[in-house]
Structures are given as C-alpha cells and as structure tokens.
Design an enzyme around this catalytic site. Structure first.
Site, PDB file in Angstrom:
ATOM      1  CB  SER A   1      48.151   9.392 -26.733  1.00 55.60           C
ATOM      2  OG  SER A   1      47.056  10.215 -27.093  1.00 55.60           O
TER       3      SER A   1
ATOM      4  CB  SER B   1      53.667   5.159 -20.770  1.00 54.16           C
ATOM      5  OG  SER B   1      54.900   5.388 -21.442  1.00 54.16           O
TER       6      SER B   1
ATOM      7  CG  ASP C   1      51.965  13.492 -27.521  1.00 57.60           C
ATOM      8  OD1 ASP C   1      51.355  13.434 -28.607  1.00 57.60           O
ATOM      9  OD2 ASP C   1      52.106  12.515 -26.759  1.00 57.60           O
TER      10      ASP C   1
ATOM     11  CE  LYS D   1      53.280  12.555 -30.928  1.00 62.97           C
ATOM     12  NZ  LYS D   1      53.342  11.676 -29.706  1.00 62.97           N
TER      13      LYS D   1
ATOM     14  N   GLY E   1      51.991   4.352 -30.001  1.00 64.86           N
ATOM     15  CA  GLY E   1      50.754   4.004 -29.294  1.00 64.86           C
ATOM     16  C   GLY E   1      49.529   4.103 -30.189  1.00 64.86           C
TER      17      GLY E   1
ATOM     18  CD  GLU F   1      49.914  10.996 -30.201  1.00 64.76           C
ATOM     19  OE1 GLU F   1      50.626  10.713 -31.194  1.00 64.76           O
ATOM     20  OE2 GLU F   1      50.078  10.469 -29.080  1.00 64.76           O
TER      21      GLU F   1
ATOM     22  CE  LYS G   1      60.293   6.309 -25.500  1.00 66.10           C
ATOM     23  NZ  LYS G   1      59.039   7.019 -25.376  1.00 66.10           N
TER      24      LYS G   1
HETATM   25  O1  DER Z   1      52.055   6.931 -29.752  1.00 61.63           O
HETATM   26  C1  DER Z   1      52.454   8.068 -29.505  1.00 61.63           C
HETATM   27  O2  DER Z   1      52.521   8.965 -30.353  1.00 61.63           O
HETATM   28  C2  DER Z   1      53.000   8.330 -28.124  1.00 61.63           C
HETATM   29  O3  DER Z   1      52.915   9.697 -27.789  1.00 61.63           O
HETATM   30  C3  DER Z   1      54.457   7.905 -28.158  1.00 61.63           C
HETATM   31  O4  DER Z   1      55.076   8.650 -29.140  1.00 61.63           O
HETATM   32  C4  DER Z   1      55.133   8.072 -26.807  1.00 61.63           C
HETATM   33  O5  DER Z   1      54.620   7.082 -25.976  1.00 61.63           O
HETATM   34  P1  DER Z   1      55.358   6.756 -24.592  1.00 61.63           P
HETATM   35  O6  DER Z   1      55.315   8.041 -23.784  1.00 61.63           O
HETATM   36  O7  DER Z   1      54.515   5.684 -23.982  1.00 61.63           O
HETATM   37  O8  DER Z   1      56.743   6.322 -24.926  1.00 61.63           O
END
Ligand code: DER
Length: 237
Positions: free
Chosen positions: A30, A32, A88, A101, A104, A110, A128
């Site tokens: 999940s 972007s 992911d 994580k 989101g 997840e 990141k």
């Molecule tokens: O919320 C989550 O676990 C998402 O995978 C996050 O870790 C990464 O979200 P992003 O790709 O929007 O930065």
C-alpha cells in the site's frame, strides 16, 4: 529526477526482476510507490500479454482498488496464502534493513500478507534510506491498536521505551483515523539518541494487550530498491 520518477524507477526495476512468468501469486503493498509497481504489472499483462493468470493479493482497500482498477485478478489469503513475492513501500529503511511502515495506516494487513510471502521486496525513493532508524522518518513508529486500548497502550509504550506516543487523528474526518480493520493508530516517537534493539522492541510492543500490530518490519524484507535523484537505482540486500 523528480521524486515520483525515482519511485517509478525503483518499482519498474523490482517488478521486472521479481514478477516473472514463474510468479503465480504476487502480494501488493500500500502507499504511493506501489502504484507504479501495479502499473508495471498491468503493462506486462495487458500490453505485453505476459504474466498470464497472475493473481494479486491486496494489503488494504487502496491496494484492492488499485488491482481492480487495472483489471488484474484479485486474490485473497483464503485461497492464496502461499505468496511468491510481496512488493511494498516503506517509510524508512535502515542499514540493517529494519523498516518503518504504516505511514499510510495499512501496516496490519501489510505485515500479514508479507508474512505469507516467500520474499518481501521493498521499493522506495532515496528519501527513505537512513543509516539509523528515525533519521529520515520523524513521524514515529505507527502501531495499530484496539480503539478501547489506545490510552493504556500509549502509556505502556512510553513507560517501557520512553518517547511520546500519540493517537493519529484524521484530516478529512472528525476524530481519530480508523484503519481498514476498524482500529486506531498511535504513532510512537521514540528517543532518537537511545540504542534500541528493534527486534525486542517489536516483540515487546506486540505483546501489550490491545496492540494489533506494529509498523516495525524486522527481518522481513530481503531486498530494497531505491530510486535515486540521479536516475539510478540503488539496491540494498
Ligand atoms: O503505509 C505504508 O506502510 C506504506 O507502504 C509506506 O510505508 C510507504 O508509502 P509510500 O510509498 O507512499 O511512501
């Protein structure tokens, strides 16, 4: 290159490497960055006529809608609990490949879907990457909690490990964020200077009554692909 281009680069590299004709079931994370991974899978299926019959297991409502929007075959853990590869994003990846994580708010499913996968692959942009957890991601470690327990859990975490945990409130809804699973989220801002054993912290927090799951993914990812500002992709093993 722009941040989205860096995300896309990481996503395409990882999908082309890990989602092949031998892949039967792929877990979809999940956030972007994973959007670019689903777009690449859909391109391979619909444009290249490849990856026939690949099944996509979602880790959130967002992932589910993404799979449906791209007319990919939706799977679930009832029928496909043996997942070949899980792709992911992450909010932060340290040098020991410990992930934060849950930025989101989808960390519970997840981690469940990731735990059913033979391999977990992380895709991310260069913002990141950190040497030490907390260097880049300053919003704390997300923890999914039973709504009735958010205060006792917050107090217990602060008592055990210091720092400050707070309930995550919604922006476009009055009151707290409610997850896909009907729970609350608390974000724990740990003590930056303190040395934590993240495996122990993860286990201890998970054992607190009322905690559903933590956003600490320890020893779960086997490889991370970082899209860099110069248009290259850095791989961390
Ligand atoms: O919320 C989550 O676990 C998402 O995978 C996050 O870790 C990464 O979200 P992003 O790709 O929007 O930065």
């Amino acid at each position: 290159i722009a941040l989205d281009a860096a995300k896309k680069l990481a996503a395409i590299t990882a999908v082309d490497q890990w989602v092949t004709e031998e892949t039967k079931v792929v877990g979809i994370g999940s956030g972007s960055t994973v959007v670019f991974a689903v777009e690449r899978i859909a391109e391979r299926v619909w444009k290249d006529g490849a990856l026939a019959d690949i099944i996509c297991v979602p880790s959130s409502y967002q992932a589910r809608l993404l799979i449906l929007d791209h007319n990919l075959t939706l799977g679930d853990l009832d029928r496909h609990s043996k997942i070949d590869v899980y792709i992911d994003g992450a909010d932060e990846v340290d040098n020991a490949m410990v992930l934060i994580k849950g930025g989101g708010g989808c960390l519970l499913q997840e981690k469940i879907v990731a735990s059913c996968a033979k391999k977990m692959i992380v895709i991310a942009d260069y913002t990141k990457k950190s040497l030490r957890l907390g260097e880049q991601w300053c919003r704390g470690i997300p923890i999914e909690v039973s709504p009735q327990a958010h205060v006792p859990v917050k107090l217990k975490i602060e008592e055990l490990f210091g720092g400050h945990a707070e309930l995550r409130v919604a922006l476009m809804k009055a009151g707290p964020i409610v997850t896909d699973n009907g729970n609350f989220l608390i974000d724990w801002k740990f003590v930056a200077k303190r040395e934590y054993n993240w495996d122990e912290v993860n286990r201890a927090i998970t054992m607190i009554p009322g905690v559903m799951e933590t956003g600490l993914f320890v020893d779960m990812a086997i490889k991370c692909y970082f899209g860099m500002a110069d248009g290259t992709v850095k791989v961390q093993n």
